[in-house]
Enzyme design. Structure first.
Site, PDB file in Angstrom:
ATOM      1  N   CYS A  60       6.921  -0.283   6.454  1.00 46.18           N
ATOM      2  CA  CYS A  60       6.458   0.351   5.643  1.00 46.18           C
ATOM      3  C   CYS A  60       7.947   1.511   4.529  1.00 46.18           C
ATOM      4  O   CYS A  60       8.331   1.598   5.375  1.00 46.18           O
ATOM      5  CB  CYS A  60       6.219   1.942   6.792  1.00 46.18           C
ATOM      6  SG  CYS A  60       5.972   3.185   5.890  1.00 46.18           S
ATOM      7  N   LEU A  61       6.781   2.144   3.750  1.00 46.33           N
ATOM      8  CA  LEU A  61       8.173   2.372   2.614  1.00 46.33           C
ATOM      9  C   LEU A  61       8.508   3.282   2.926  1.00 46.33           C
ATOM     10  O   LEU A  61       9.881   3.610   2.558  1.00 46.33           O
ATOM     11  CB  LEU A  61       7.305   2.209   1.701  1.00 46.33           C
ATOM     12  CG  LEU A  61       6.521   1.109   0.586  1.00 46.33           C
ATOM     13  CD1 LEU A  61       6.135   1.768  -0.768  1.00 46.33           C
ATOM     14  CD2 LEU A  61       7.455   0.051  -0.144  1.00 46.33           C
TER      15      LEU A  61
ATOM     16  N   HIS B 286      -3.766   0.736   8.331  1.00 43.82           N
ATOM     17  CA  HIS B 286      -2.196   1.221   8.040  1.00 43.82           C
ATOM     18  C   HIS B 286      -1.776   2.486   6.997  1.00 43.82           C
ATOM     19  O   HIS B 286      -1.416   3.156   7.817  1.00 43.82           O
ATOM     20  CB  HIS B 286      -0.623   0.132   7.844  1.00 43.82           C
ATOM     21  CG  HIS B 286       0.608   0.423   6.984  1.00 43.82           C
ATOM     22  ND1 HIS B 286       1.208   0.285   8.291  1.00 43.82           N
ATOM     23  CD2 HIS B 286       1.005   1.529   6.462  1.00 43.82           C
ATOM     24  CE1 HIS B 286       2.214   1.133   7.365  1.00 43.82           C
ATOM     25  NE2 HIS B 286       2.358   1.796   6.546  1.00 43.82           N
ATOM     26  N   GLU B 287      -2.343   2.596   6.070  1.00 43.88           N
ATOM     27  CA  GLU B 287      -2.662   3.343   5.172  1.00 43.88           C
ATOM     28  C   GLU B 287      -3.405   4.499   5.386  1.00 43.88           C
ATOM     29  O   GLU B 287      -3.297   5.854   5.743  1.00 43.88           O
ATOM     30  CB  GLU B 287      -2.847   2.252   4.288  1.00 43.88           C
ATOM     31  CG  GLU B 287      -2.395   1.826   2.900  1.00 43.88           C
ATOM     32  CD  GLU B 287      -1.274   2.538   3.421  1.00 43.88           C
ATOM     33  OE1 GLU B 287      -0.402   3.461   2.625  1.00 43.88           O
ATOM     34  OE2 GLU B 287       0.124   1.077   3.285  1.00 43.88           O
TER      35      GLU B 287
ATOM     36  N   GLY C 157       1.247  -1.373  -0.036  1.00 53.26           N
ATOM     37  CA  GLY C 157       0.157  -0.437  -0.077  1.00 53.26           C
ATOM     38  C   GLY C 157       0.800   1.322  -0.835  1.00 53.26           C
ATOM     39  O   GLY C 157       2.073   1.557   0.029  1.00 53.26           O
TER      40      GLY C 157
ATOM     41  N   HIS D  31      -0.827   6.585   7.887  1.00 49.94           N
ATOM     42  CA  HIS D  31      -0.496   7.833   6.852  1.00 49.94           C
ATOM     43  C   HIS D  31      -1.445   9.219   6.743  1.00 49.94           C
ATOM     44  O   HIS D  31      -0.507  10.001   7.055  1.00 49.94           O
ATOM     45  CB  HIS D  31      -0.252   7.520   5.315  1.00 49.94           C
ATOM     46  CG  HIS D  31       1.329   6.642   5.665  1.00 49.94           C
ATOM     47  ND1 HIS D  31       2.225   6.863   6.325  1.00 49.94           N
ATOM     48  CD2 HIS D  31       1.433   5.109   5.675  1.00 49.94           C
ATOM     49  CE1 HIS D  31       3.525   5.261   6.403  1.00 49.94           C
ATOM     50  NE2 HIS D  31       2.365   4.474   5.330  1.00 49.94           N
TER      51      HIS D  31
ATOM     52  N   GLN E 296       3.159   9.476   1.582  1.00 52.82           N
ATOM     53  CA  GLN E 296       4.703   9.286   1.357  1.00 52.82           C
ATOM     54  C   GLN E 296       5.221   9.221   0.102  1.00 52.82           C
ATOM     55  O   GLN E 296       6.184   9.291  -0.142  1.00 52.82           O
ATOM     56  CB  GLN E 296       3.614   7.796   1.147  1.00 52.82           C
ATOM     57  CG  GLN E 296       3.831   7.400   2.472  1.00 52.82           C
ATOM     58  CD  GLN E 296       3.566   5.274   2.782  1.00 52.82           C
ATOM     59  OE1 GLN E 296       2.719   5.012   2.145  1.00 52.82           O
ATOM     60  NE2 GLN E 296       4.754   5.072   2.964  1.00 52.82           N
TER      61      GLN E 296
HETATM   62 NI    NI Z   1       3.595   2.777   5.861  1.00 42.58          NI
END
Ligand code: NI
Length: 162
Positions: free
Chosen positions: A88-89, A130-131, A46, A134, A51
């Site tokens: 997480c990216l 999670h998203e 995701g 963000h 991000q």
């Molecule tokens: Ni993330």
């Protein structure tokens, strides 16, 4: 510029509350295209717009045959708890066990502005939470123990200083 650069902690863009989307025109469509390309290139599950430095309440989740676009999402129900390792990216290379609801119901708009409701369990419930976190400026390590969080933040900050 289809694949965008992923912002990493401690970039402040990851810490604000993102703004509601009101315009479903071309700009949003090309943002979504870029987000899909970016998440695929980075081999993520995701991605949330902050991000890539865009302060809007937009996220995408792609897992197996599911492709979910979330615009202005709201968690309307959640229950249970499951503890699993998460990453997480925006904090590449770091994984921690995070407690998340086992089941969630989310209401959101799709890319055309149509309202929908989705109920997910397990891994996808986790990805949704999670998203959506963000979009509130929260990262997964805000949900681990303070001691572990301190350790992890310090490592992430050190990496940026180098
Ligand atoms: Ni993330």
């Amino acid at each position: 510029m289809p694949v965008r650069t992923i912002r990493e902690y401690p970039d402040p863009v990851l810490r604000g509350r993102a703004e509601d989307v009101t315009d479903f025109g071309e700009e949003l469509q090309s943002l979504l295209e870029d987000m899909w390309e970016t998440v695929e290139r980075y081999d993520g599950v995701g991605l949330a717009a902050p991000q890539i430095g865009v302060n809007l309440r937009v996220a995408v989740i792609g897992w197996k045959d599911r492709k979910i676009v979330l615009v202005n999402p709201v968690v309307v129900e959640y229950e249970g708890e499951e503890i699993l390792e998460e990453g997480c990216l925006s904090a590449p290379g770091f994984y921690e066990k995070v407690a998340r609801p086992e089941r969630v119901v989310v209401e959101a708009l799709d890319e055309k502005g149509q309202a929908f409701r989705t109920e997910e369990k397990g891994f996808l419930a986790r990805a949704l939470m999670h998203e959506i976190d963000h979009l509130e400026g929260r990262l997964f390590f805000d949900r681990i123990s303070p001691l572990k969080r301190k350790f992890l933040k310090r490592k992430l900050e050190k990496r940026v200083e180098k």
